[in-house]
Design a protein around this motif. Structure first.
Motif, PDB file in Angstrom:
ATOM      1  N   LYS A  15       0.834  -1.205   0.000  1.00 38.58           N
ATOM      2  CA  LYS A  15       0.000   0.000   0.000  1.00 38.58           C
ATOM      3  C   LYS A  15       0.867   1.252   0.000  1.00 38.58           C
ATOM      4  O   LYS A  15       0.637   2.191  -0.761  1.00 38.58           O
ATOM      5  CB  LYS A  15      -0.925  -0.017   1.224  1.00 38.58           C
ATOM      6  CG  LYS A  15      -1.824   1.192   1.346  1.00 38.58           C
ATOM      7  CD  LYS A  15      -2.724   1.078   2.572  1.00 38.58           C
ATOM      8  CE  LYS A  15      -3.553   2.322   2.758  1.00 38.58           C
ATOM      9  NZ  LYS A  15      -4.407   2.224   3.951  1.00 38.58           N
ATOM     10  N   ALA A  19       1.097   3.755  -3.300  1.00 37.65           N
ATOM     11  CA  ALA A  19       0.646   5.142  -3.100  1.00 37.65           C
ATOM     12  C   ALA A  19       1.763   6.129  -3.402  1.00 37.65           C
ATOM     13  O   ALA A  19       1.543   7.156  -4.068  1.00 37.65           O
ATOM     14  CB  ALA A  19       0.129   5.325  -1.677  1.00 37.65           C
ATOM     15  N   GLU A  23       1.860   8.811  -6.568  1.00 42.74           N
ATOM     16  CA  GLU A  23       1.954  10.244  -6.269  1.00 42.74           C
ATOM     17  C   GLU A  23       3.195  10.887  -6.881  1.00 42.74           C
ATOM     18  O   GLU A  23       3.114  11.980  -7.442  1.00 42.74           O
ATOM     19  CB  GLU A  23       1.965  10.448  -4.760  1.00 42.74           C
ATOM     20  CG  GLU A  23       2.012  11.906  -4.348  1.00 42.74           C
ATOM     21  CD  GLU A  23       2.036  12.075  -2.850  1.00 42.74           C
ATOM     22  OE1 GLU A  23       2.108  13.227  -2.402  1.00 42.74           O
ATOM     23  OE2 GLU A  23       1.996  11.066  -2.113  1.00 42.74           O
ATOM     24  N   THR A  35      -6.764   7.728  -4.292  1.00 43.30           N
ATOM     25  CA  THR A  35      -6.328   7.383  -2.945  1.00 43.30           C
ATOM     26  C   THR A  35      -6.349   5.868  -2.818  1.00 43.30           C
ATOM     27  O   THR A  35      -7.359   5.232  -3.109  1.00 43.30           O
ATOM     28  CB  THR A  35      -7.280   7.985  -1.892  1.00 43.30           C
ATOM     29  OG1 THR A  35      -7.334   9.393  -2.062  1.00 43.30           O
ATOM     30  CG2 THR A  35      -6.820   7.665  -0.489  1.00 43.30           C
ATOM     31  N   THR A  37      -6.880   2.936  -0.644  1.00 45.82           N
ATOM     32  CA  THR A  37      -7.560   2.779   0.637  1.00 45.82           C
ATOM     33  C   THR A  37      -7.191   1.501   1.375  1.00 45.82           C
ATOM     34  O   THR A  37      -7.157   1.490   2.598  1.00 45.82           O
ATOM     35  CB  THR A  37      -9.091   2.807   0.448  1.00 45.82           C
ATOM     36  OG1 THR A  37      -9.459   1.789  -0.477  1.00 45.82           O
ATOM     37  CG2 THR A  37      -9.547   4.162  -0.056  1.00 45.82           C
ATOM     38  N   TYR A  52      -8.900   1.270  -4.291  1.00 47.04           N
ATOM     39  CA  TYR A  52      -8.631   2.694  -4.444  1.00 47.04           C
ATOM     40  C   TYR A  52      -9.932   3.454  -4.648  1.00 47.04           C
ATOM     41  O   TYR A  52     -10.953   2.888  -5.027  1.00 47.04           O
ATOM     42  CB  TYR A  52      -7.687   2.944  -5.624  1.00 47.04           C
ATOM     43  CG  TYR A  52      -8.295   2.638  -6.976  1.00 47.04           C
ATOM     44  CD1 TYR A  52      -8.879   3.638  -7.743  1.00 47.04           C
ATOM     45  CD2 TYR A  52      -8.297   1.340  -7.490  1.00 47.04           C
ATOM     46  CE1 TYR A  52      -9.451   3.355  -8.975  1.00 47.04           C
ATOM     47  CE2 TYR A  52      -8.872   1.057  -8.712  1.00 47.04           C
ATOM     48  CZ  TYR A  52      -9.435   2.069  -9.454  1.00 47.04           C
ATOM     49  OH  TYR A  52     -10.012   1.795 -10.662  1.00 47.04           O
ATOM     50  N   THR A  53      -9.882   4.736  -4.360  1.00 43.61           N
ATOM     51  CA  THR A  53     -11.018   5.623  -4.636  1.00 43.61           C
ATOM     52  C   THR A  53     -10.517   6.759  -5.517  1.00 43.61           C
ATOM     53  O   THR A  53      -9.342   7.116  -5.488  1.00 43.61           O
ATOM     54  CB  THR A  53     -11.616   6.222  -3.357  1.00 43.61           C
ATOM     55  OG1 THR A  53     -10.611   6.968  -2.682  1.00 43.61           O
ATOM     56  CG2 THR A  53     -12.164   5.158  -2.448  1.00 43.61           C
TER      57      THR A  53
END
Length: 158
Positions: A15, A19, A23, A35, A37, A52-53
């Motif tokens: 994770k 992420a 980014e 994001t 999650t 993810y969202t």
């Protein structure tokens, strides 16, 4: 089979890696406000589901899904490099429905609050169907006569 603790630690590390890579390293313009999650790793450490969202419209969600599919190999390579596991898990991206579920629950709670307010308004002028005090009073035996009567003493009146 790996122990569940190891799978949980690997999921947390994946994770973090994914992420960070999304980014800082991935420069795809189709990636929206994404994001990560949650990550779930299977017990054999061969598959990782990345939830993810995306903040935005359905079109932006579709574009983000396409962008994630196109960078999946790069992300898997980076996960293998940074984790050092013998077999790098395959990555599967799943759109997390948590924000939609939370919105639906919020709407349901608002409906319930309105129904409670309406019920409270109806109950405001309501009176009991029977007597004002439906409970039986204890029978009092006075010292003058040995027969009980239904008049309560002052200490029982409210």
């Amino acid at each position: 089979m790996a122990d569940p603790g190891r799978a949980r630690r690997l999921a947390g590390r994946i994770k973090q890696i994914v992420a960070t890579q999304l980014e800082l390293q991935v420069k795809d313009p189709r990636l929206g406000m994404i994001t990560v999650t949650d990550v779930q790793v299977t017990a054999d450490l061969h598959d990782a589901k990345i939830f993810y969202t995306v903040f935005g419209t359905d079109e932006q969600r579709d574009e983000t899904e396409q962008a994630l599919e196109s960078v999946k190999g790069t992300l898997r390579t980076e996960v293998g490099r940074q984790t050092g596991v013998r077999f790098t898990p395959s990555l599967t991206f799943i759109l997390d429905s948590l924000p939609d579920d939370a919105k639906h629950i919020t709407e349901l709670l608002a409906v319930a609050a309105r129904a409670d307010a309406e019920l409270e308004a109806v109950r405001a002028g309501a009176k009991p169907a029977g007597e004002a005090d439906p409970y039986r009073k204890p029978r009092i035996i006075s010292d003058d006569d040995d027969e009980p009567h239904d008049e309560p003493d002052d200490e029982f009146d409210e």
